[in-house]
Design an enzyme around this catalytic site. Structure first.
Site, PDB file in Angstrom:
ATOM      1  N   GLU A 185       0.667   8.852 -21.975  1.00 39.48           N
ATOM      2  CA  GLU A 185      -0.770   8.732 -22.081  1.00 39.48           C
ATOM      3  C   GLU A 185      -1.413   9.664 -21.460  1.00 39.48           C
ATOM      4  O   GLU A 185      -2.685  10.344 -21.918  1.00 39.48           O
ATOM      5  CB  GLU A 185      -1.359   7.559 -22.057  1.00 39.48           C
ATOM      6  CG  GLU A 185      -0.694   6.546 -23.196  1.00 39.48           C
ATOM      7  CD  GLU A 185      -1.214   4.994 -22.985  1.00 39.48           C
ATOM      8  OE1 GLU A 185      -1.728   4.714 -22.064  1.00 39.48           O
ATOM      9  OE2 GLU A 185      -0.690   4.099 -23.694  1.00 39.48           O
ATOM     10  N   VAL A 186      -1.396   9.725 -19.840  1.00 42.11           N
ATOM     11  CA  VAL A 186      -2.174  10.530 -18.983  1.00 42.11           C
ATOM     12  C   VAL A 186      -1.400  11.806 -18.728  1.00 42.11           C
ATOM     13  O   VAL A 186      -0.259  11.753 -18.112  1.00 42.11           O
ATOM     14  CB  VAL A 186      -2.388   9.674 -17.700  1.00 42.11           C
ATOM     15  CG1 VAL A 186      -3.244  10.592 -16.841  1.00 42.11           C
ATOM     16  CG2 VAL A 186      -3.137   8.347 -18.422  1.00 42.11           C
ATOM     17  N   ASP A 203      -1.706   0.173 -11.196  1.00 42.09           N
ATOM     18  CA  ASP A 203      -2.003   0.544 -12.563  1.00 42.09           C
ATOM     19  C   ASP A 203      -3.002  -0.497 -12.975  1.00 42.09           C
ATOM     20  O   ASP A 203      -3.118  -1.770 -12.571  1.00 42.09           O
ATOM     21  CB  ASP A 203      -0.758   0.401 -13.495  1.00 42.09           C
ATOM     22  CG  ASP A 203      -0.960   0.755 -14.614  1.00 42.09           C
ATOM     23  OD1 ASP A 203      -0.208   1.892 -15.176  1.00 42.09           O
ATOM     24  OD2 ASP A 203      -1.668   0.298 -15.495  1.00 42.09           O
ATOM     25  N   ILE A 204      -4.134  -0.212 -13.855  1.00 43.49           N
ATOM     26  CA  ILE A 204      -5.216  -0.829 -14.326  1.00 43.49           C
ATOM     27  C   ILE A 204      -4.681  -1.646 -15.191  1.00 43.49           C
ATOM     28  O   ILE A 204      -5.495  -2.684 -15.403  1.00 43.49           O
ATOM     29  CB  ILE A 204      -6.097   0.251 -14.685  1.00 43.49           C
ATOM     30  CG1 ILE A 204      -7.429  -0.184 -14.690  1.00 43.49           C
ATOM     31  CG2 ILE A 204      -5.727   0.412 -16.197  1.00 43.49           C
ATOM     32  CD1 ILE A 204      -8.713   0.679 -14.847  1.00 43.49           C
ATOM     33  N   HIS A 233       3.491  11.376 -13.551  1.00 46.69           N
ATOM     34  CA  HIS A 233       3.484  10.235 -12.857  1.00 46.69           C
ATOM     35  C   HIS A 233       4.583   9.294 -12.689  1.00 46.69           C
ATOM     36  O   HIS A 233       5.260   9.457 -14.000  1.00 46.69           O
ATOM     37  CB  HIS A 233       2.162   9.105 -13.155  1.00 46.69           C
ATOM     38  CG  HIS A 233       1.935   8.885 -14.514  1.00 46.69           C
ATOM     39  ND1 HIS A 233       1.456  10.064 -15.340  1.00 46.69           N
ATOM     40  CD2 HIS A 233       2.229   7.908 -15.418  1.00 46.69           C
ATOM     41  CE1 HIS A 233       1.552   9.401 -16.569  1.00 46.69           C
ATOM     42  NE2 HIS A 233       1.800   8.091 -16.379  1.00 46.69           N
ATOM     43  N   ASN A 250       7.252   8.611 -18.007  1.00 47.05           N
ATOM     44  CA  ASN A 250       7.189   8.718 -19.514  1.00 47.05           C
ATOM     45  C   ASN A 250       6.911  10.392 -19.857  1.00 47.05           C
ATOM     46  O   ASN A 250       6.059  10.876 -18.878  1.00 47.05           O
ATOM     47  CB  ASN A 250       6.056   7.947 -20.320  1.00 47.05           C
ATOM     48  CG  ASN A 250       6.160   6.582 -20.296  1.00 47.05           C
ATOM     49  OD1 ASN A 250       7.633   6.197 -20.580  1.00 47.05           O
ATOM     50  ND2 ASN A 250       5.307   5.866 -19.861  1.00 47.05           N
ATOM     51  N   HIS A 301       6.257   5.348 -12.668  1.00 44.28           N
ATOM     52  CA  HIS A 301       5.499   3.815 -12.854  1.00 44.28           C
ATOM     53  C   HIS A 301       6.592   3.413 -11.781  1.00 44.28           C
ATOM     54  O   HIS A 301       7.993   3.598 -11.628  1.00 44.28           O
ATOM     55  CB  HIS A 301       5.864   3.345 -14.101  1.00 44.28           C
ATOM     56  CG  HIS A 301       4.942   3.878 -14.982  1.00 44.28           C
ATOM     57  ND1 HIS A 301       3.627   3.059 -15.475  1.00 44.28           N
ATOM     58  CD2 HIS A 301       4.867   5.104 -15.717  1.00 44.28           C
ATOM     59  CE1 HIS A 301       3.215   3.952 -16.394  1.00 44.28           C
ATOM     60  NE2 HIS A 301       3.720   5.042 -16.764  1.00 44.28           N
TER      61      HIS A 301
END
Ligand code: 5GP
Length: 126
Positions: free
Chosen positions: A105-106, A39-40, A110, A97, A112
């Site tokens: 958000e994206v 993750d960025i 995905h 999420n 995490h």
């Protein structure tokens, strides 16, 4: 096609572009079903994102529409990444999420994967 009236998959979302190699990522793992990268903006010492290769907006359409092979391959990849990072003994957390209340958000499904320290309560109460 997403389910339950959700918007269609946007193939310009940031994770779709990472999948296509159009923008860089710090890759951790890749197989036929999944790509994993750091993750960025990590929220734990280890914070990895695992994404399926198919065009799924969220857990909603992945769980409803992905094939058994896609689902099994993806889940096995998540487990393998945690195992390869030697997170099983200390433990770790996986989280997905979904949608507005989930804080997604994206719009590419995905998971995490967090680890590297005790992670506290599942959902902060503050
Ligand atoms: P969400 O809120 O959708 O569950 O999580 C999206 C995650 O993607 C966030 O933790 C955010 O830091 C991460 N992220 C957003 N843009 C990028 C990017 O360009 N590269 C990487 N590696 N992670 C990103």
């Amino acid at each position: 096609m997403p389910v339950t009236g959700l918007p269609p998959y946007d193939d310009q979302n940031i994770f779709a572009r990472i999948l296509r190699g159009e923008i860089p990522s710090k890759k951790v793992y890749e197989d036929d079903w999944a790509l994993a990268f750091h993750d960025i903006a990590p929220q734990a010492p280890i914070h990895i994102l695992v994404i399926p290769k198919g065009p799924y907006c969220s857990f909603a359409d992945f769980s409803a529409l992905a094939s058994p092979d896609e689902i099994a391959g993806f889940m096995r990849a998540v487990g393998k990444i945690a195992r390869d990072l030697e997170l099983e003994a200390p433990g770790y957390r996986i989280l997905a999420n979904m949608g507005q209340h989930g804080g997604q958000e994206v719009p590419h499904f995905h998971v995490h994967l967090f680890g590297g320290r005790p992670l506290g309560r599942m959902i902060p109460t503050a």
